[in-house]
Design a protein around this motif. Sequence first.
Motif, PDB file in Angstrom:
ATOM      1  N   ASN A  12       2.329   1.645  -3.437  1.00 19.42           N
ATOM      2  CA  ASN A  12       1.310   2.107  -4.382  1.00 19.42           C
ATOM      3  C   ASN A  12       1.079   3.605  -4.243  1.00 19.42           C
ATOM      4  OD1 ASN A  12       0.947  -0.400  -5.469  1.00 19.42           O
ATOM      5  ND2 ASN A  12      -0.952  -0.852  -4.351  1.00 19.42           N
ATOM      6  N   GLN A  13       1.012   4.064  -2.984  1.00 22.12           N
ATOM      7  CA  GLN A  13       0.770   5.494  -2.764  1.00 22.12           C
ATOM      8  C   GLN A  13       1.915   6.318  -3.343  1.00 22.12           C
ATOM      9  OE1 GLN A  13      -2.204   6.735  -1.571  1.00 22.12           O
ATOM     10  NE2 GLN A  13      -1.253   8.546  -2.472  1.00 22.12           N
TER      11      GLN A  13
ATOM     12  N   ALA B 128       0.835  -1.207   0.000  1.00 25.60           N
ATOM     13  CA  ALA B 128       0.000   0.000   0.000  1.00 25.60           C
ATOM     14  C   ALA B 128       0.869   1.255   0.000  1.00 25.60           C
ATOM     15  CB  ALA B 128      -0.927  -0.009   1.218  1.00 25.60           C
ATOM     16  N   THR B 129       1.945   1.225   0.761  1.00 25.06           N
ATOM     17  CA  THR B 129       2.857   2.377   0.810  1.00 25.06           C
ATOM     18  C   THR B 129       3.522   2.600  -0.545  1.00 25.06           C
ATOM     19  OG1 THR B 129       3.250   1.876   3.141  1.00 25.06           O
ATOM     20  CG2 THR B 129       4.813   3.374   2.059  1.00 25.06           C
TER      21      THR B 129
ATOM     22  N   ARG C 228     -11.707   8.115  -7.905  1.00 27.38           N
ATOM     23  CA  ARG C 228     -10.787   7.007  -7.681  1.00 27.38           C
ATOM     24  C   ARG C 228     -10.974   5.878  -8.685  1.00 27.38           C
ATOM     25  NH1 ARG C 228     -10.346   5.410  -1.478  1.00 27.38           N
ATOM     26  NH2 ARG C 228      -8.780   4.108  -2.487  1.00 27.38           N
TER      27      ARG C 228
ATOM     28  N   LEU D 262      -3.590   5.186 -10.380  1.00 28.44           N
ATOM     29  CA  LEU D 262      -3.822   4.489  -9.121  1.00 28.44           C
ATOM     30  C   LEU D 262      -4.766   3.292  -9.267  1.00 28.44           C
ATOM     31  CD1 LEU D 262      -3.158   4.559  -6.083  1.00 28.44           C
ATOM     32  CD2 LEU D 262      -5.111   6.078  -5.748  1.00 28.44           C
TER      33      LEU D 262
ATOM     34  N   ALA E 156       1.525   6.380  -7.044  1.00 30.14           N
ATOM     35  CA  ALA E 156       0.445   7.285  -7.440  1.00 30.14           C
ATOM     36  C   ALA E 156       0.883   8.737  -7.298  1.00 30.14           C
ATOM     37  CB  ALA E 156      -0.792   7.022  -6.584  1.00 30.14           C
ATOM     38  N   ASP E 157       1.603   9.028  -6.201  1.00 31.92           N
ATOM     39  CA  ASP E 157       2.098  10.387  -6.006  1.00 31.92           C
ATOM     40  C   ASP E 157       3.053  10.781  -7.122  1.00 31.92           C
ATOM     41  OD1 ASP E 157       0.638  10.540  -3.705  1.00 31.92           O
ATOM     42  OD2 ASP E 157       2.322  10.146  -2.352  1.00 31.92           O
TER      43      ASP E 157
ATOM     44  N   ILE F 242      -4.593  -0.296  -7.159  1.00 32.08           N
ATOM     45  CA  ILE F 242      -5.576  -0.677  -6.141  1.00 32.08           C
ATOM     46  C   ILE F 242      -6.202  -2.023  -6.484  1.00 32.08           C
ATOM     47  CG2 ILE F 242      -7.853  -0.095  -5.197  1.00 32.08           C
ATOM     48  CD1 ILE F 242      -7.053   2.844  -5.330  1.00 32.08           C
TER      49      ILE F 242
END
Lengths: 249, 249
Positions: free
Chosen positions: B93-94, B90-91, B196, B103, B97-98, B107
């Motif tokens: 992926n974030q 998850a980290t 999203r 994204l 995405a940033d 997800i």
Amino acid sequence: MRFTSETSLDGVSERLFTLGEIPGVLWTPVGAAGARPLVLMCHGGGRHKKAPDIVAHASRFVTECAFAVVAVDVPGHGDRPKEEEYHRIATENQARADAGEDLAPLIANFQALVARQTVPEWQAVLDAVQELEHVGPGPVGYWGVSLGCGLGVPFVAAEPRVRAAVLGLGGASASAEAAARITVPVEFLLQWDDERVPRAQALALFDAFASPEKTLHANPGKHAELPAFELDSTLRFFTRHLGHGSGTS
Amino acid sequence: MRFTSETSLDGVSERLFTLGEIPGVLWTPVGAAGARPLVLMCHGGGRHKKAPDIVAHASRFVTECAFAVVAVDVPGHGDRPKEEEYHRIATENQARADAGEDLAPLIANFQALVARQTVPEWQAVLDAVQELEHVGPGPVGYWGVSLGCGLGVPFVAAEPRVRAAVLGLGGASASAEAAARITVPVEFLLQWDDERVPRAQALALFDAFASPEKTLHANPGKHAELPAFELDSTLRFFTRHLGHGSGTS
């Protein structure tokens, strides 16, 4: 406005009328008195003001919501004479479709042409019906799919008395500009396997409504296969936005 | 299955439990006896089994339909320990995405990974809960949006006890193959302005369900802005397909 017959069945009073050249039917609760919400309904192409889906909806609007319901024949339909110009265009469109041309924009352009006549006709119908004591100046709803969507979008856009509309089985081809002027709540019915309206066109029409509250209900099936449970949803939608009709006395 | 607390409020009995490593909550009508429909609910990402939307839905399922409702924490959520692998992904992926990466597929892939754990967990929950006398072997419904859709699609596809599902706020990226194995009635919720889930991905997921009866409800608004009236529709959908729960005695 001239009433030509009156019957009643299962708590529903049905009065046939003519307003100028326009034949129509008004349904109200038996014994109704005082103002109440009014729903204007438009039939599909090739059908008429007392088509089975119109009658079935009207009966439940009257008996469950105490609404008044009015439906009239579209030019060239039902009890109205054949309109030579419309008949010629429809025949030409069918020939072009048979020759392989895309039918959707032809239908959309045709409906936009007819709407230039039906918008003022329906406004006159509202004027006349709302003068009746047992209808009165309550909020107005509009229900129309297929042809009733093509003609309904410009009507709802033009008529401020309409406070909520159920539309569907139509595309954006000719209606997007009018749809962008609609701000009242809309419930929009889409058949996922519609053989007459391309899915992308229908989604584009839903997208075009400016209404802050609009809800798309899509179900599997072809153009004429709207599921029965959507009528339940329609009743709740109109009740939410038009309120309940007054009692019968 | 070990119950750790029991409270009741406004006719709803709430029992917290653990099943192995899984913390859960079971809601039933106060005084319930005998078999009844059971709805399994899954919370959204970063939330937990008693998130406000879960509690609000469960309360109405219990009081208006006499259903049993069960919800458990997804791994890494609520009362469960942080899962290092999930947390790392998850980290990452974030961060991706940033850095501008799309994204939605990240997800979707993550949810597909977690579903390999949650499908058997939830099947074990159904096994345990349905052994209770006041739940019993009735029909099962599933409700889950967003994370609950990503995890719910493979669950509904795998679990024959599920007879109807409310899903939504999810896309086809990782779920289309499982969706094509779902044949029970589905009500699918789509937010037209979902920031999203790309609209085309959500429409593609609706399209992928093999269910003869599936209905798409799309409304304006962002991911977290489902309109309140959809809960009314959900109640009617489950009542139609699961039946009413038995009385309380």
